[in-house]
Design a protein around this motif. Structure first.
Motif, short mmCIF file in Angstrom:
data_model
loop_
_atom_site.label_atom_id
_atom_site.label_comp_id
_atom_site.label_asym_id
_atom_site.label_seq_id
_atom_site.Cartn_x
_atom_site.Cartn_y
_atom_site.Cartn_z
N ALA A 228 13.70 18.53 22.22
CA ALA A 228 14.86 18.72 21.68
C ALA A 228 16.07 19.23 22.66
N PHE A 229 15.63 20.15 23.43
CA PHE A 229 16.27 20.58 24.27
C PHE A 229 17.18 19.84 24.82
N THR A 285 10.26 19.24 11.96
CA THR A 285 10.83 18.04 12.55
C THR A 285 12.28 17.12 11.24
N GLY A 286 12.37 18.17 10.81
CA GLY A 286 14.09 18.18 9.73
C GLY A 286 15.47 17.85 10.95
N LEU A 287 15.03 19.18 11.51
CA LEU A 287 15.86 19.47 12.46
C LEU A 287 16.88 18.40 14.13
N PRO A 288 15.24 18.97 14.28
CA PRO A 288 16.04 17.07 14.99
C PRO A 288 16.19 15.83 14.70
N ALA A 289 15.66 15.60 13.53
CA ALA A 289 16.42 13.93 13.41
C ALA A 289 17.19 14.80 12.44
N VAL A 319 21.19 22.77 15.26
CA VAL A 319 21.34 22.79 16.83
C VAL A 319 20.64 24.39 17.41
N THR A 320 21.12 25.22 16.25
CA THR A 320 20.59 27.36 16.62
C THR A 320 19.57 27.30 16.21
N PRO A 321 18.96 26.73 14.49
CA PRO A 321 17.85 26.97 14.75
C PRO A 321 16.62 26.90 15.70
N ILE A 322 17.04 25.71 16.01
CA ILE A 322 15.34 25.07 17.13
C ILE A 322 14.17 26.55 17.71
N SER A 383 11.23 13.77 19.61
CA SER A 383 11.23 15.43 19.55
C SER A 383 10.80 15.39 17.46
N ALA A 384 11.72 14.86 17.01
CA ALA A 384 11.00 15.19 15.22
C ALA A 384 10.27 14.17 14.97
#
Length: 415
Positions: A228-229, A285-289, A319-322, A383-384
């Motif tokens: 993800a990063f 899963t939703g954030l990187p997707a 991106v920032t909540p990851i 990542s997702a």
């Protein structure tokens, strides 16, 4: 007379002090991240003053990142017997010393030594931060506390670049770096007042850190957060040349777009604390997707300024909540190994930032921006996909832990 206790077993004064401690740590995050990335907006005056190239001046960020990785893995092993409050105060003092050395540096070597110290402070503090939050706030409030902490980071990304540039033009690059010193002293005094004594709970060794990877769930989670990063920074590092060369924006509009990304990111971080607790799996899963979709759409619509601006706002929010999501996940997967887990996660994140920026840059220079954005999309999709398994396990394990006390209480009631 006993202190009044809330539902979590904390007294009201204790809770007030706990949140004050969280805010003091968020301020430290703001100062640390501002210090880490301040050279970005000051490369030219630094290079001119120290008689080096801008590329050499830019290595200041890579150098601090290297020492952040080293410290995250080894630093807290050396401080294993110290109270964690003492450790945080120590890392804050190192940050202040870094500011003083960089400010007074009249050679490249001394400048880089100061940058090494800021890396030590970053790696040491971040590897301890989640473990400390878990010990000073109620379990139900941990996601909110992590979000507040990360809010300091998000705010730094918004404020640091323009502030560094402005201060550099006003009081010189040395004066800009010196602002870290009084800010650090404020952090130091605040921490001494509000952070409680936190005796070390167990030693943190390299062997203990490595042993965490024997858990398939934890290992998969670390792979997912690393990807993800890497995906994030392989794209975001090159937003400025993308906006300039593809979207066709001038410097003022580029600054406005990047400011919008930062403000959206701050908003996303603050909002995340309210939904992460009960929606961890969708977030994992939703954030990187979602970011992968944005990266793909930017590839197709990047030449349209309005569409690009809207997509970048979504990028900032997602991106920032990851780090909030993955730190919350870690508190559920390894609640008794958070210092070791935090050390490993910080090291992997710093590695991912470096590799993502390097790989994205190589593709940007030799294959063009589309290949860079496609790389980001692929990494975020991976990542997702990988996040599904550790996410499902973390939630199922949490459910079982929550159910067991209820069952035990029910059984006790029948006896």
């Amino acid at each position: 007379m006993n202190k009044p206790l809330n539902a979590g077993g904390f007294s009201a004064p204790e809770m007030t002090s706990a949140w004050s401690a969280v805010i003091s740590m968020a301020l430290l995050c703001f100062v640390l991240v501002s210090s880490e990335f301040m050279p970005v907006s000051l490369l030219t005056p630094i290079a001119n003053d120290l008689s080096v190239t801008e590329g050499q001046a830019g290595q200041a960020i890579a150098f601090s990142g290297l020492f952040a990785v080293i410290t995250s893995l080894f630093g807290n092993t050396l401080l294993a017997r110290f109270d964690r409050r003492t450790a945080v105060i120590f890392y804050t003092l190192v940050m202040v010393l870094s500011g003083l050395i960089v400010t007074s540096a009249h050679g490249y070597g001394m400048f880089m030594f100061g940058r090494a110290l800021i890396g030590i402070s970053i790696g040491g503090f971040w590897s301890l931060s989640t473990a400390i939050l878990v010990r000073i706030v109620r379990p139900a409030s941990v996601p909110k506390a992590i979000a507040i902490l990360q809010g300091g980071t998000a705010l730094a990304f918004v404020v640091a670049p323009p502030l560094g540039s402005f201060l550099g033009s006003l009081i010189g690059w040395r004066g800009a770096f010196f602002t870290v010193v009084p800010a650090g002293v404020i952090c130091l005094i605040w921490q001494m007042v509000v952070i409680p004594k936190l005796p070390p709970q167990r030693d943190t060794s390299i062997g203990q850190i490595a042993s965490l990877l024997r858990s398939r769930t934890f290992a998969l989670g670390m792979i997912a957060v690393t990807l993800a990063f890497m995906g994030q920074f392989s794209l975001s590092t090159y937003l400025r040349p993308f906006l300039e060369g593809v979207t066709g924006l001038g410097i003022n509009m580029i600054s406005l777009f990047l400011l919008g990304v930062g403000v959206a990111g701050l908003t996303g971080t603050l909002i995340s604390g309210f939904f992460v607790r009960d929606n961890l799996l969708p977030a994992l899963t939703g954030l990187p997707a979602g970011l992968a979709i944005v990266a793909g759409l930017l590839t197709a619509l990047g030449h349209i300024p309005v569409a690009t601006g809207a997509l970048l706002l979504v990028w900032g929010i997602l991106v920032t909540p990851i780090p909030v999501v993955w730190n919350t996940w870690m508190t559920r997967i390894i609640p008794d190994e958070l210092e070791a887990g935090g050390a490993l996660m910080v090291a992997l994140i710093q590695f991912a930032i470096t590799m993502g920026a390097f790989t994205g840059g190589e593709l940007f220079d030799h294959q063009g921006w589309v290949s860079t954005f496609m790389l980001a999309t692929a990494l975020l999709v991976a990542s997702a996909v990988i996040a599904v398994l550790p996410g499902l396990r973390s939630l199922s394990e949490k459910s079982r832990r929550c159910a067991q006390p209820t069952q035990q209480n029910g059984s006790a009631g029948h006896q």
